[in-house]
Design an enzyme around this catalytic site. Structure first.
Site, mmCIF file in Angstrom:
data_model
loop_
_atom_site.group_PDB
_atom_site.id
_atom_site.type_symbol
_atom_site.label_atom_id
_atom_site.label_comp_id
_atom_site.label_asym_id
_atom_site.label_seq_id
_atom_site.Cartn_x
_atom_site.Cartn_y
_atom_site.Cartn_z
ATOM 1 C CE1 TYR B 51 -2.719 -3.346 1.385
ATOM 2 C CE2 TYR B 51 -4.357 -1.636 0.966
ATOM 3 C CZ TYR B 51 -4.040 -2.968 1.164
ATOM 4 O OH TYR B 51 -5.029 -3.922 1.141
ATOM 5 C CD GLU B 52 -1.212 5.965 -2.351
ATOM 6 O OE1 GLU B 52 -0.888 5.828 -3.541
ATOM 7 O OE2 GLU B 52 -2.110 6.727 -1.984
ATOM 8 C CB SER B 53 0.430 3.986 3.925
ATOM 9 O OG SER B 53 0.210 2.584 3.936
ATOM 10 N N GLY B 54 3.391 2.870 2.601
ATOM 11 C CA GLY B 54 4.710 2.366 2.955
ATOM 12 C C GLY B 54 4.673 1.001 3.621
#
Lengths: 282, 266, 282, 266
Positions: B51-54
């Protein structure tokens, strides 16, 4: 690095007209600090954030901002930011100049700012309308070694970055646990760095590789329990998903928004009182 | 008579089936997240979710409501700074599948998630690009999930936020994009895939009981039909069971009352 | 990602003529892997490392390498690397072509390689002799926004990167604790990634923000207890400072070096036997 | 009659005295490390020490033998990846003092740590630049510690690895270097500082009992003397006590026998 009250930190360090990044990616969003900016009626701010969300909807609707640099502006999992849209679509309460980037562009711009470089780099191919529409400059570069095409994005160095974190220790260092998003890069890129934290502790007892910001690069720290609500702080409290859903109805119309702002933000002395009013404080 | 499954369930199950086990998948919130987590619980236990949140290699026990839920961090192999997700994973070419949605798509799979109307005086200001342009650029394949209607499947985008095949017939490839482009558009009617030469999206599969005519009517350009249109299998009972349990668990997990301990401000 | 014996990992994945980065910064230097490369008599390697130290002195003296990209080559706190010097100064056992960078240049080159970019950037002012002498290309760039002068350093993407870490878990993920240097960037930049670890564990039980490399980006992991000796592995064992001092005498002359190599490296079946021979194994 | 302190102790104490409390200091191993840790234990308890291994704000209880000792990590405020030390701290302009040594220095404080002889066929191949060029470029001030001799203080460098004042008289500033350049060269004779206009190093201070003539003889160019040459105070008893205790503790800490538990290789 002094530990001072949030109201004092905002009064001293956030000036009208400043460029100001409140970062945090779903996690650790500095809501309390944004509210205090609204309470102190700052004007003409240039807001910077990858994912402006409710706190930016509130600051924009409250008339604090005249420009916004961002890459995604919505209510995550819910829908629109109506105050952001109203500013862009109808100019209410005032027009909002927009510099639009992609996530990756914002990320390298913060990284460049954090690294003392004038721009960040991304690989680049055919331009999109986003490249053509961008109000702020970006420039194509050719790799001197491979001939590859690259896009240079000017560094972001906010006048002020505000982030929220879990704790400050006796030495004034700040610990961030969990998802950091681009908060650390935004902090490192800032000219002035303000931090709100859940608590003050003697020592972190954290892992060797924990994410810690040294005291001497922080301008001021303020202890604000629940300061990320309605977002969350890992290890402290969960995300208030219901508030995000409820915001959809509050923010849709100017009148309901203004009433909410008066009652909840201007009507609360500080964040603790706001959380009590919202019924989430224990 | 109500169907034994909903349209959303059919889309989610169909999307899940596009994912092969062991692939590295860049996941967006909503239907993509449900599809990926369904796949991980059924045929693709080793699907790697980013997920792009890391949060890299995350295995959420319930569906996240936001892209950065604590559940995603708690169950991740690694939590990395967001800039690294885009640099070390996406731009470095480590992502097999990227999942995208949008407000508008055109016949070559190009996407608009920025504005309806003109950019400078938009009729509707949409949230914006987020990570979509880079996902569309770098993921080896992209999967697009969108409900089909003439307003969203348009002859001409109001704004091109993320590239599909540009003008088709190899323009994307000639422009040097490393990723392969949209491999499938999963809609509430069936699946559209690019023609091997022109790269124009064409109807290649339909859900049971859905007609090609209906799909074409829901498209703002004259939608071409593949020579052979497959009828997609309905969700298996086991798929539905897993998906519904996941959603019930999700609802339960997110229904607890929030309390925050506040101490006096210093 | 299979867990296989180190000898097998080197045999399968390190080819003659490959470019190969063994990273680690004082901490977690993959000595065991370097020794295995010597044992298997690899030739024509292009060695890459910020701080080539004893393991590189050994590989160079053993005739494994024909070129070296580096930024500091010494015995930390002790003095010279005599085998490295002998290769450069006298061409023994064979000439060594050198590409010399600064630490910061190596760092951005690895970062670029890890990020899919063709070069990394540094601010640049007047050139030094290092800029003039560099065998490998670097290029000056002008910032399109500010006019500032920058230096572009081509990305490093080693054919093989080898690093040492504390543990691999049941899922094949690797945990690094403590000083990482540029090891993680070198790992992310590699085409093939080999890792040696102190131990295999069921679960790390590590912090949320721990440094973990996912199994699927690792080509192979080998469990080698003490694999970083004479450097150290935080939480496992300390640095063998005496060995670093002793190396000065061993490496000074070709004869003593060759004898040491035959007795200790070729004369040991594996790293465990070497550590026993050195009297540090318990 | 032996002196009550050694030449190394005099150099270390003198170097320590150049550091002001609260400053951020980029530290090299050896004398610089001893000087910084002495300063931290005496007049500058809030001195921030950064070692290039990525240990930021470290407070080692004993002197490290290498730049990346475990002690540096264990007592650090933060351990960051090495690339970040150079980017986020040095290039970002957050470092007040950088400490450098070298094999050769010239009259303008330019340094050679690369080769003696020619680069392509060196008489002596030195370890190389490491982080020195960027420290010399970015630190607000650099301090140089070197023993003085005609072989090391040379009229012409064999190789310029790191910049001092280039040709002097403002050339460094005109070239745009952000850092201020060498503020002091601490030798085993005394201190050399740049002339305010020409930026040529001149003898400004001497240790007790050392003559200007001796210092000039140990210099490979005609060393200028400042109008007034200060006599530096000898180490205070308390300085020596702290420094010697630090060194004794260091020796004790590093003298334990190493054992590594090995288990069978899989």
């Amino acid at each position: 690095m002094p530990v001072i009250a949030l109201a004092e930190a905002i009064a001293r360090h956030v000036q009208d007209g400043a460029s100001i990044a409140l970062e945090g990616f779903t996690h650790l969003i500095p809501f309390a600090a944004g509210h205090e900016i609204i309470r102190q009626r700052r004007r003409g701010l240039h807001l910077i954030r990858m994912t402006p969300d409710l706190i930016h909807d509130q600051m924009i609707g409250a008339g604090c901002a005249t420009s916004l640099t961002f890459s995604w502006g919505g209510n995550p999992g819910v829908g629109s930011l109506y105050r952001l849209r109203d500013a862009i679509e109808k100019g209410w309460p005032q027009p909002l100049a927009v510099t639009e980037r992609t996530h990756a562009q914002m990320a390298v711009a913060y990284q460049a700012g954090a690294s003392g470089l004038p721009f960040g780099l991304l690989r680049h191919y055919a331009p999109t309308d986003l490249d053509r529409a961008a109000a702020a400059p970006a420039a194509e570069l050719r790799c001197p070694f491979t001939g590859a095409n690259l896009l240079a994005i000017p560094a972001l160095n906010p006048d002020v970055t505000i982030i929220h974190a879990q704790a400050v220790d006796a030495g004034g260092n700040v610990l961030i646990r969990g998802i950091t998003g681009a908060a650390r890069e935004a902090a490192l890129a800032a000219r002035t760095l303000l931090v709100t934290v859940e608590a003050q502790v003697e020592r972190f007892g954290a892992d060797l590789n924990a994410v810690v910001l040294p005291a001497w690069m922080i301008t001021a720290v303020s202890v604000v329990a629940g300061g990320a609500h309605p977002s969350y702080a890992a290890g402290c409290y969960e995300r208030d998903n219901r508030f995000y859903v409820a915001w959809d109805d509050i923010a849709r119309e100017r009148a309901t928004f203004t009433r909410w702002l008066d009652e909840h933000i201007h009507g609360s002395r500080d964040h603790a009182q706001l959380l009590q009013r919202l019924g989430v404080a224990a | 008579m109500s169907a034994p499954y909903t349209a959303d369930e059919m889309m989610t199950v169909t999307a899940a089936r596009q994912l092969r086990d062991g692939a590295v998948c860049f996941v967006g919130i909503g239907l993509p997240s449900a599809a990926c987590n369904l796949a991980r619980r059924t045929h693709a236990p080793d699907l790697v979710l980013i997920y792009e949140s890391g949060t890299v290699g995350t295995k959420p026990r319930v569906l996240p409501l936001s892209i950065g839920d604590g559940e995603l961090a708690d169950t991740a192999t690694a939590v990395v700074p967001l800039p690294e997700v885009f640099a070390h994973y996406l731009q470095r070419g480590r992502v097999d599948f990227g999942f995208l949605g949008a407000a508008q798509i055109d016949r070559f799979g190009n996407l608009n998630s920025t504005v309806i109307g003109s950019y400078t005086a938009p009729r509707v200001r949409l949230p914006g690009s987020g990570g979509a342009p880079e996902i569309a650029t770098h993921a080896r394949e992209t999967l697009i999930i969108m409900k089909q209607s003439p307003r969203s499947f348009v002859a001409r985008l109001d704004f091109m936020t993320s590239v599909g095949y540009l003008g088709g017939s190899g323009e994307r490839r000639r422009s040097g994009f490393p990723g392969g482009g949209p491999r499938a558009v999963i809609t509430d009617f069936g699946i559209l895939r690019p023609h091997p030469e022109t790269e124009e999206l064409e109807l290649t599969a339909l859900y049971p009981g859905v007609t090609a005519e209906a799909a074409c009517e829901a498209t703002g350009w004259p939608l071409k039909r593949a020579a052979r249109i497959e009828t997609l299998p309905p969700p298996q009972a086991s798929d539905l069971e897993v998906l519904r349990k996941l959603q019930a668990d999700t609802e339960r997990a997110h229904s607890s009352t929030l309390t925050i301990r506040i101490t006096p401000q210093t």
